[in-house]
Design a protein around this motif. Structure first.
Motif, short mmCIF file in Angstrom:
data_model
loop_
_atom_site.label_atom_id
_atom_site.label_comp_id
_atom_site.label_asym_id
_atom_site.label_seq_id
_atom_site.Cartn_x
_atom_site.Cartn_y
_atom_site.Cartn_z
N CYS A 189 0.84 -1.21 0.00
CA CYS A 189 0.00 0.00 0.00
C CYS A 189 0.86 1.25 0.00
O CYS A 189 0.58 2.22 -0.71
CB CYS A 189 -0.92 0.00 1.22
SG CYS A 189 -2.22 -1.24 1.20
N LEU A 190 1.92 1.21 0.78
CA LEU A 190 2.82 2.36 0.84
C LEU A 190 3.54 2.57 -0.49
O LEU A 190 3.73 3.72 -0.93
CB LEU A 190 3.83 2.15 1.97
CG LEU A 190 4.62 3.37 2.42
CD1 LEU A 190 3.69 4.47 2.92
CD2 LEU A 190 5.59 2.98 3.51
N THR A 195 4.70 8.06 -0.15
CA THR A 195 5.16 8.30 1.22
C THR A 195 4.25 9.23 2.01
O THR A 195 4.45 9.39 3.22
CB THR A 195 6.57 8.89 1.18
OG1 THR A 195 6.56 10.09 0.38
CG2 THR A 195 7.56 7.91 0.57
N SER A 196 3.28 9.85 1.38
CA SER A 196 2.35 10.72 2.11
C SER A 196 1.39 9.93 3.00
O SER A 196 0.75 10.50 3.88
CB SER A 196 1.54 11.58 1.13
OG SER A 196 0.72 10.75 0.31
N SER A 213 9.24 -0.98 2.26
CA SER A 213 8.87 -0.37 0.99
C SER A 213 10.08 0.22 0.28
O SER A 213 10.22 0.15 -0.94
CB SER A 213 7.81 0.70 1.21
OG SER A 213 8.32 1.75 2.01
N VAL A 214 11.00 0.79 1.06
CA VAL A 214 12.22 1.32 0.46
C VAL A 214 13.08 0.20 -0.09
O VAL A 214 13.69 0.31 -1.16
CB VAL A 214 13.00 2.17 1.50
CG1 VAL A 214 14.37 2.57 0.94
CG2 VAL A 214 12.20 3.41 1.88
N ALA A 220 9.12 -1.98 -7.87
CA ALA A 220 8.09 -2.82 -7.26
C ALA A 220 6.75 -2.09 -7.21
O ALA A 220 5.69 -2.70 -7.38
CB ALA A 220 8.53 -3.23 -5.86
N GLY A 221 6.79 -0.77 -7.01
CA GLY A 221 5.55 0.00 -7.03
C GLY A 221 4.87 -0.04 -8.38
O GLY A 221 3.63 -0.13 -8.46
N GLU A 222 5.66 0.02 -9.46
CA GLU A 222 5.08 -0.08 -10.80
C GLU A 222 4.46 -1.45 -11.03
O GLU A 222 3.40 -1.57 -11.65
CB GLU A 222 6.16 0.21 -11.84
CG GLU A 222 6.74 1.61 -11.76
CD GLU A 222 7.90 1.81 -12.73
OE1 GLU A 222 8.20 0.84 -13.49
OE2 GLU A 222 8.50 2.90 -12.73
N ALA A 223 5.15 -2.50 -10.54
CA ALA A 223 4.60 -3.85 -10.69
C ALA A 223 3.30 -4.02 -9.89
O ALA A 223 2.36 -4.68 -10.35
CB ALA A 223 5.63 -4.88 -10.26
#
Length: 239
Positions: A189-190, A195-196, A213-214, A220-223
């Protein structure tokens, strides 16, 4: 003057000739008058005896209702639950519901939405309620420039596919979805939102979640946006 009687048949004729007015005749009461007299007599008798002779009136909605009540095309959530977990309503999108923003809030809970197609961009939107629907994807979710809270509880989301980065989103609620039981649900989710994000399902984000998440990285966010799920299995650089 002698009164008219069977013993004096000529008396009526003589009375008419002398006075010029015909004698009064006995009138037969109308049916309405007879019924009024009967009801009055019944009331008088019931007042004397203490018992009502008029039968009590019975009311029945089934007898007085004309026609059959209209049925909705989709059943209630209780009926849908009794039909099984795989039951789905007919396709329903934003065009088929009355979507409007009032005081920065849009409420579309329990609307049997199956897709977010035709969703627009609402500049004044701050809080969006989409819980208790049948969403299986967030594919048509438009980025809302000033949204602060997003409620997606109790839908059918197995991934975060279609959830775009939301720079102003502070609270995300997705409890009750299959994806919420994933071991890396909170880091995903993050990664998807940004990061907000300060709260997930009503609880704050721990530092270890931000570190995870970092570690997963922006790719990974795009996937995750495309519908992939993260896992904790260590992979090689090629994988």
């Amino acid at each position: 003057v002698r009164s008219a009687s069977p013993l004096y048949p000529d008396s009526a004729r003589s009375l008419k000739q002398s006075s010029g007015v015909a004698p009064s005749r006995k009138r037969t009461p109308s049916p309405s008058a007879r019924s009024a007299r009967t009801s009055t007599a019944a009331r008088d008798s019931s007042a004397l005896t203490g018992k009502s002779s008029v039968p009590a009136m019975k009311f029945s909605m089934d007898k007085t209702r004309k026609g059959t009540p209209t049925r909705l095309n989709v059943p209630s959530p209780v009926t849908a639950q009794s039909r099984g977990k795989n039951w789905r309503p007919s396709r329903k999108n934003f065009k088929e519901v009355n979507a409007h923003v009032g005081l920065g809030t849009m409420g579309l809970a329990n609307c049997y939405l199956t897709t977010l197609q035709h969703m627009g961009v609402y500049r004044d939107l701050r809080v969006l309620y989409l819980q208790n629907n049948y969403l299986t994807s967030l594919r048509f979710f438009r980025c809302q420039p000033h949204i602060r809270e997003l409620h997606l509880e109790n839908n059918k989301l197995q991934t975060l596919r279609g959830l775009p980065p939301l720079p102003t989103l502070a609270s995300l609620s997705m409890a009750g979805n299959p994806v919420a039981s994933h071991e890396l649900y909170r880091p995903m989710c993050l990664l998807a939102v940004g990061t907000s994000l300060l709260s997930i399902d009503g609880s704050g984000i721990e530092p270890i979640t931000r570190e995870a998440s970092v570690y997963l990285g922006p790719r990974a966010g795009e996937a995750i946006y495309e519908g992939w799920l993260a896992d904790s299995v260590r992979r090689t650089e090629r994988e």
